[in-house]
Design a protein around this motif. Structure first.
Motif, mmCIF file in Angstrom:
data_model
loop_
_atom_site.group_PDB
_atom_site.id
_atom_site.type_symbol
_atom_site.label_atom_id
_atom_site.label_comp_id
_atom_site.label_asym_id
_atom_site.label_seq_id
_atom_site.Cartn_x
_atom_site.Cartn_y
_atom_site.Cartn_z
ATOM 1 N N THR A 166 0.838 -1.207 0.000
ATOM 2 C CA THR A 166 0.000 0.000 0.000
ATOM 3 C C THR A 166 0.868 1.250 0.000
ATOM 4 O OG1 THR A 166 -1.681 -1.198 1.237
ATOM 5 C CG2 THR A 166 -1.827 1.205 1.253
ATOM 6 N N LEU A 167 1.941 1.231 0.812
ATOM 7 C CA LEU A 167 2.822 2.392 0.891
ATOM 8 C C LEU A 167 3.515 2.654 -0.446
ATOM 9 C CD1 LEU A 167 4.564 1.908 4.365
ATOM 10 C CD2 LEU A 167 2.824 3.596 3.754
ATOM 11 N N LEU A 168 4.079 1.589 -1.040
ATOM 12 C CA LEU A 168 4.802 1.763 -2.307
ATOM 13 C C LEU A 168 3.865 2.345 -3.360
ATOM 14 C CD1 LEU A 168 6.959 -1.502 -2.448
ATOM 15 C CD2 LEU A 168 7.691 0.815 -1.864
ATOM 16 N N ALA A 201 1.019 4.101 -2.844
ATOM 17 C CA ALA A 201 0.609 5.465 -2.520
ATOM 18 C C ALA A 201 1.738 6.457 -2.779
ATOM 19 C CB ALA A 201 0.159 5.549 -1.058
ATOM 20 N N LEU A 202 2.955 6.077 -2.379
ATOM 21 C CA LEU A 202 4.086 6.990 -2.563
ATOM 22 C C LEU A 202 4.311 7.258 -4.044
ATOM 23 C CD1 LEU A 202 6.649 5.700 0.083
ATOM 24 C CD2 LEU A 202 5.059 7.594 0.250
ATOM 25 N N THR A 203 4.136 6.222 -4.836
ATOM 26 C CA THR A 203 4.298 6.394 -6.278
ATOM 27 C C THR A 203 3.286 7.392 -6.821
ATOM 28 O OG1 THR A 203 5.036 4.112 -6.331
ATOM 29 C CG2 THR A 203 4.502 5.132 -8.450
ATOM 30 N N ILE A 262 1.644 9.675 -5.098
ATOM 31 C CA ILE A 262 1.899 11.011 -4.521
ATOM 32 C C ILE A 262 2.993 11.715 -5.324
ATOM 33 C CG2 ILE A 262 2.886 12.186 -2.519
ATOM 34 C CD1 ILE A 262 1.454 10.070 -0.784
ATOM 35 N N THR A 263 4.052 10.960 -5.632
ATOM 36 C CA THR A 263 5.153 11.517 -6.403
ATOM 37 C C THR A 263 4.673 11.960 -7.776
ATOM 38 O OG1 THR A 263 6.575 9.920 -5.325
ATOM 39 C CG2 THR A 263 7.452 11.016 -7.262
ATOM 40 N N LEU A 268 -9.419 9.193 -1.484
ATOM 41 C CA LEU A 268 -8.086 8.633 -1.221
ATOM 42 C C LEU A 268 -7.904 7.298 -1.922
ATOM 43 C CD1 LEU A 268 -7.115 9.191 2.514
ATOM 44 C CD2 LEU A 268 -6.689 10.627 0.519
ATOM 45 N N LEU A 269 -8.918 6.453 -1.789
ATOM 46 C CA LEU A 269 -8.807 5.110 -2.353
ATOM 47 C C LEU A 269 -8.671 5.161 -3.872
ATOM 48 C CD1 LEU A 269 -11.383 3.279 -0.083
ATOM 49 C CD2 LEU A 269 -8.953 2.698 -0.292
ATOM 50 N N LEU A 298 -5.030 7.139 -4.631
ATOM 51 C CA LEU A 298 -3.759 6.651 -4.095
ATOM 52 C C LEU A 298 -3.590 5.135 -4.079
ATOM 53 C CD1 LEU A 298 -3.211 9.127 -1.120
ATOM 54 C CD2 LEU A 298 -2.285 9.244 -3.424
ATOM 55 N N THR A 299 -4.534 4.396 -4.619
ATOM 56 C CA THR A 299 -4.308 2.945 -4.701
ATOM 57 C C THR A 299 -4.376 2.511 -6.158
ATOM 58 O OG1 THR A 299 -6.638 2.299 -4.486
ATOM 59 C CG2 THR A 299 -5.421 2.592 -2.449
ATOM 60 N N ILE A 355 -11.350 2.461 -6.736
ATOM 61 C CA ILE A 355 -12.633 1.947 -6.246
ATOM 62 C C ILE A 355 -13.787 2.239 -7.187
ATOM 63 C CG2 ILE A 355 -12.137 1.963 -3.757
ATOM 64 C CD1 ILE A 355 -14.206 4.669 -4.529
ATOM 65 N N LYS A 382 -10.172 -2.969 2.423
ATOM 66 C CA LYS A 382 -10.264 -1.555 2.085
ATOM 67 C C LYS A 382 -10.082 -0.688 3.330
ATOM 68 C CE LYS A 382 -12.391 -1.284 -2.164
ATOM 69 N NZ LYS A 382 -13.558 -1.724 -2.911
ATOM 70 N N THR A 388 -6.505 -0.608 4.151
ATOM 71 C CA THR A 388 -5.802 0.247 3.202
ATOM 72 C C THR A 388 -6.007 1.721 3.567
ATOM 73 O OG1 THR A 388 -6.123 -1.373 1.478
ATOM 74 C CG2 THR A 388 -5.574 0.850 0.773
ATOM 75 N N VAL A 389 -7.269 2.068 3.827
ATOM 76 C CA VAL A 389 -7.560 3.457 4.212
ATOM 77 C C VAL A 389 -6.763 3.817 5.452
ATOM 78 C CG1 VAL A 389 -9.329 4.876 5.314
ATOM 79 C CG2 VAL A 389 -9.819 3.733 3.145
ATOM 80 N N THR A 435 -3.901 2.565 6.532
ATOM 81 C CA THR A 435 -2.495 2.727 6.156
ATOM 82 C C THR A 435 -2.281 4.069 5.458
ATOM 83 O OG1 THR A 435 -2.298 0.342 5.898
ATOM 84 C CG2 THR A 435 -0.589 1.690 4.860
ATOM 85 N N LEU A 436 -3.212 4.413 4.547
ATOM 86 C CA LEU A 436 -3.079 5.672 3.817
ATOM 87 C C LEU A 436 -3.167 6.873 4.756
ATOM 88 C CD1 LEU A 436 -5.288 5.059 0.644
ATOM 89 C CD2 LEU A 436 -2.791 5.177 0.769
ATOM 90 N N ILE A 464 3.741 11.851 6.147
ATOM 91 C CA ILE A 464 4.342 12.580 5.024
ATOM 92 C C ILE A 464 4.175 14.081 5.218
ATOM 93 C CG2 ILE A 464 4.039 13.082 2.567
ATOM 94 C CD1 ILE A 464 3.349 10.094 2.206
ATOM 95 N N LEU A 505 11.791 7.155 -2.687
ATOM 96 C CA LEU A 505 10.406 7.486 -2.389
ATOM 97 C C LEU A 505 10.303 8.536 -1.290
ATOM 98 C CD1 LEU A 505 8.719 3.996 -2.722
ATOM 99 C CD2 LEU A 505 8.203 6.025 -4.097
ATOM 100 N N ALA A 540 11.013 11.653 -2.910
ATOM 101 C CA ALA A 540 9.968 12.063 -3.851
ATOM 102 C C ALA A 540 8.780 12.702 -3.141
ATOM 103 C CB ALA A 540 9.518 10.860 -4.685
ATOM 104 N N VAL A 541 8.461 12.228 -1.939
ATOM 105 C CA VAL A 541 7.318 12.801 -1.241
ATOM 106 C C VAL A 541 7.714 13.974 -0.340
ATOM 107 C CG1 VAL A 541 5.940 10.725 -1.383
ATOM 108 C CG2 VAL A 541 7.364 11.114 0.636
ATOM 109 N N LEU A 588 10.706 2.523 5.089
ATOM 110 C CA LEU A 588 9.331 2.980 4.878
ATOM 111 C C LEU A 588 8.443 2.593 6.055
ATOM 112 C CD1 LEU A 588 8.282 2.367 1.184
ATOM 113 C CD2 LEU A 588 9.332 4.365 2.248
#
Lengths: 283, 283, 283, 283, 283, 283
Positions: A10-12, A14-16, A18-19, A268-269, A272-273, A277, B4, B7-8, B10-11, B18, B50, B53-54, B268
């Protein structure tokens, strides 16, 4: 351990994103349940605040829906209809503007201000930002279609660090003219084009575009969308939505999303994913 | 659906961190398996890219470890030891600098360059950035302790948009002096202080600080850490690590983390999740 | 009085050159005795500091020469030769990089720092600054020829007020590739071209280019130089030097100088006096 | 070879001074033979151009001397004298201003323009730059003493890259007042103070300050200078010069030089060689 | 009440012109009674100050007229005449320059300074701003015609917030050349062109251009003006004025005005009222 | 001729005021006939546009008056009154905001846009610009008094070159609170203070403050004003106006004007003529 792997994924992801979207303008058409449920409103405000905090530039365009109808009723202003579409009389136009620019716009501004997403509300009359002409040569009264957008005021608001909240009212550039009532979905698309936005998202009260078996379609092209309309798979209220989406894509916006505003944190979903959805339409 | 919600969560977590660390300098002491395993090296480079990048500003400080020993052996340079610590002779110093500044530093630079985290490698000699004096009045030869750091070169590199990669070699500010060999953990702490870094993280080959039952301790204060040392719970190679951490905290760094470099994407997970994965020490 | 007239003449000369070269980049290939004699090293550092102080922008490119050979010997790394040129094996490449980037580069940086010419040492791997490909389709192993130079990092260092000191190592832009060993004379020429330098100077252990009677030739054109090569007047180790000079001139550098590094302050004398002290080659 | 060593020595000297005075304002009182001999005028212009080219900021203050007297004679304007000092009548004041601001000032401007030292000529009336009051309560008519200097116009001229050439005329800040005639040596000192100049140099028709044996004194302190005046060693026309010098030093100027304007390039020799050629007075 | 209506009308007029000319350069040729009457001088200074205060950029070009003749007489310098035009001898040139640059220029500067319109006086020699060549191949001696104007010094003075006051003297760009005497009307036109001025105004001692019945003509075109010259309606001293005006218009200046300098505040009335007070010539 | 003298006098007057108020913020409370008569509305817009064009920074604060009452009536919302003052119920608050922010604010924006005074309309909710608390501990419902103004949004709008038009609605800084209705005169005063305005002007439907004989009083001090209130000369609806004026003066605004909005161009006449047309109150 499995949970950690999912978290990392999820982080990888989202960070992608966001960048990728850093500094990009994201236009959100705000409406439906997300605009009426207190709990969803707060989630929406939180999402806008977070998108802004990580470097995107959200712009909110809102409609008015039921509030307009109910005030028209309270004031006993009757509406004429042509082909099922309301004709905006001069009396109605005053009500439309008061509700959109005076009530709903400021409510959203206050909501966002509470979540550290400092907002400024404007309508297309401010700085003559949106110019319109009558729709169908005036058959629909003061319902207008956008002729020109001068986005510099919105860029100023973004540069000053605020979230612009836009009421879909346009100026007629004529003295003593009441202005025009604009369809909010189309306004969002046109504004997204004028701002060279990366994305436009429409918050709706459906899951997204559904296929023949009522299952969500994740991605669509313009061609495929038009096919589904012809086949009747896309129908009813979804047609103007997808048309607004197509309009934006043709004007240079990279992606248009139709997402479920009834789901918490749907913004967000979707943004950033990688699974998203709702339905994402591309060129 | 449950996925989901996770995921939310984590986000929301990650976005909050960040936002919080945007523009902050994060010093990472890079060493151990993360520096030798090809697979872990790539994950490390991806994480640094990453974080950058953020909007964070990662700074890498590295050691040399086994490469130095092996080149000393190849060259038949014998080492004297005092209390188990190597004395750096003039001959050894030449090897130490060649390995740190010439081999490892440039390897890390190349690694980061491959992952779009454009890097520039320097040692404390560049622009006389780190000045040192002999440790224990010279009993350890050219092993030095840091006397002064002038961080402006690192700020320049950060402002130019690069990741600084720092070899722990210091200048003696004397003509024809070979310079000093500096302990990399302490260098990381001192650099973090001089850069007013928000965090310093030490990548190690353990899970973090463990309690009497060999279970990971998530958070520690300086007081509690000192107690654990006194009680013998923290011992051996972990002592210099926690001492470096404490040094950083006393110098104004907000948090020091000792994390497991053997775990993929440990950077991360530690920085962007509320649970973290290692030990976090605070004032 | 006669002395005063000479002093005035020297001043008028020097001031004219200082005015002319203000703000210009001057690339100096540093090598030979000037790099090994302690006394000459100091004079060199003083010259670089003064040129910088009066407004020029010196850039130092160095070779490694004997240090590389001696470390290869110590490590018993045998070298294969083709047409008298060393083939850089993978093992040798490691040694080349350690000596150039780790030992010599940092020594020069320290030397310049002592003379108020604050320096920063980099190799072509930093920020992927110099990219190379194998020479002669790989017949010479990891000996490379420069394919592309991205000089922005050097401009940054100059803008920050430092003297860049460059080790002639290039990146292969491939993960886990050891990089390339580059001829330092050619590196100086290519860097001078990429930086749009005004001059490139090669410090050598000869007076300059000599004629048939072994007398110094003050000025040469490319055409005349080629003629002298054909006639055998220029021969041996001087040929690669003049070829590097010609390369620079063809790439847009105004003048290339081959000067005697064994003479104290030869840089000042060549750059700031109208008589000069070595050989100057022009288009 | 001996010549080369001398050249190197001159260069090292000059470069050191150039570095030291980079960006500093140097006020030059221009007068005497240097202002009348065609050959010396050109050397002077060349010196000013070179000092400017290597980064100093020369400012020229000039007198008028014989031209004023001769025009007064041509116009039969008689002068009264008190204690040997001319009283400036209203008629004379008109002549003084015409000669200083209209003839000499523009001549010097043209001269400097010919030597690539683009100049702009002003008097104390421009932008009310120098304000004066009558000397000795008006006993000397329109001869004034400086009350206030507002140097911003001179800084503007310097910032625009020009050499300011200043006629020693002051404003009275009163409508229809002809202004004041100011002693050029004192004007130079006061301007040097107001500009926070590093140096003020007075070009004279003597070697400098001489001792009892008529030999040049190289350096003096204020104390020693006053002593020499008391002892009668400094006498006659040299007294006002050294007093102007002392005034400047007391106001914060670092060094005041009295040099021989009859010598070619005396400015360069005094400013850029360690031996100098005149007398240098310090605090 | 009627007065209030007139006041409102005057205000609306003036505000419109102020808005229109904000930031524009207005060149004023200053001469005649406005330059000699004490009362008119003060009104002129007040007008320049007010025009500047409300955002225009006035530039004053002046002549010398009677002062030159009277000083030539006092000095017994005889003048030769060709076709009624004075030939400027070398002796006369010295007088012309002294009077223009040294006396009149500084008088105007002082006058403007007294009215808060801080002024700086220059001639065409400053920074070699105006270059000229001999008129009619030298038949008129040092009377010149303008060959080139480099206006950057005037823009600098305007940018620094001062009013430039310009004496019509030009440089010959030759060492030891006394320069040239330039007709002030033509100088004003050429300067207006070089500055891309919006307007040039000539202050004269007549009402403006008069018709056959000696009545003021309010507006003229170039064509009509030439016609009136041919018909002899415009004659005598007015011809060079209108020719200077036409020159300016052809060079791109929008409007040229010939106005009555004998009338108090004629500048304000011409520039800020729609009726104006003199003759306005347009393309 | 007499007319010319009057014109000159008007010009000198106006130019002086324009110079004086250049860059100053002028707050105008807009209301009464000037807000309802079509002809007066256009004159008002023209005045604002001209004041802006000559360099002032007008800020418009408006009330709502009769429109609110009439919409409340149409919707049958009854109002409770305490001491003659309306209590703002939650239902009424919705109407107040819709009318002020949605109808009147945007009408004024459109009006100004038509006269080249590009305007942006905001209320105190935008960017949480005006914060209020309940008046008299809530006795008046959602009628509030201003607690804090953060003027940065208004400065941004001014810096971007627009006229800010402000609806007197304040935020409560609480989620889901409808905000507060603020007295427009007091809002104008408080905003003038927060903006460090030079002037505040109240457009009313009277000539200004009248004396016992019903004749206009041109100037007043705070002391004299209070005296007139005590004596009953100032009474009724004029009392809150002068109190708002006094509030502004005490907060640092230089002058407060009560002027006749029924008179065409009353703003210009009051600001740009020395006689003025209404009552000016000073400290």
């Amino acid at each position: 351990m499995k949970k950690k792997i999912e978290t990392v994924q999820t982080l990888l992801d989202a960070l992608t994103y966001i960048t990728k979207f850093r500094g990009d303008i994201i236009v959100v058409k705000y409406g439906g349940s997300a605009q009426t449920s207190d709990s969803l409103k707060e989630k929406f405000a939180q999402d806008i605040a977070l998108l802004k905090a990580v470097g995107m530039k959200p712009v909110v365009v809102h409609g008015g829906g039921k509030s307009i109808t109910s005030l028209l009723d309270e004031l006993n202003i009757k509406s004429e209809f042509i082909d099922g579409q309301r004709v905006t009389s001069k009396e109605a136009m005053r009500v439309v503007e008061m509700v959109l620019s005076g009530e709903i716009n400021k409510n959203i501004v206050s909501l966002l201000n509470s979540y550290e997403a400092k907002a400024i509300g404007i309508s297309g009359k401010d700085a003559n930002f949106i110019k319109a002409i009558p729709k169908d040569e005036g058959r629909f009264g003061y319902t207008g279609i956008i002729e020109e957008i001068n986005p510099s005021i919105v860029f100023n608001i973004l540069d000053d660090g605020f979230v612009p909240v836009i009421a879909p009212i346009a100026t007629a550039s004529k003295l003593n003219h009441p202005g025009f009532n604009i369809n909010a979905d189309l306004a969002a698309s046109k504004i997204a084009i004028a701002l060279k936005a990366r994305k436009v998202l429409f918050l709706t009260d459906t899951e997204g575009v559904l296929d023949r078996d009522k299952k969500l379609i994740k991605t669509l092209t313009i061609a495929k969308t038009n096919e589904l309309i012809k086949e009747g798979v896309i129908s009813g209220g979804m047609i103007p939505k997808v048309n607004a989406a197509i309009e934006a894509l043709k004007g240079g916006v990279k992606k248009a999303h139709i997402i479920d505003g009834r789901l918490e944190h749907s913004l967000l979903l979707e943004i950033l994913t990688s699974s998203g959805i709702g339905t994402c339409i591309e060129l």
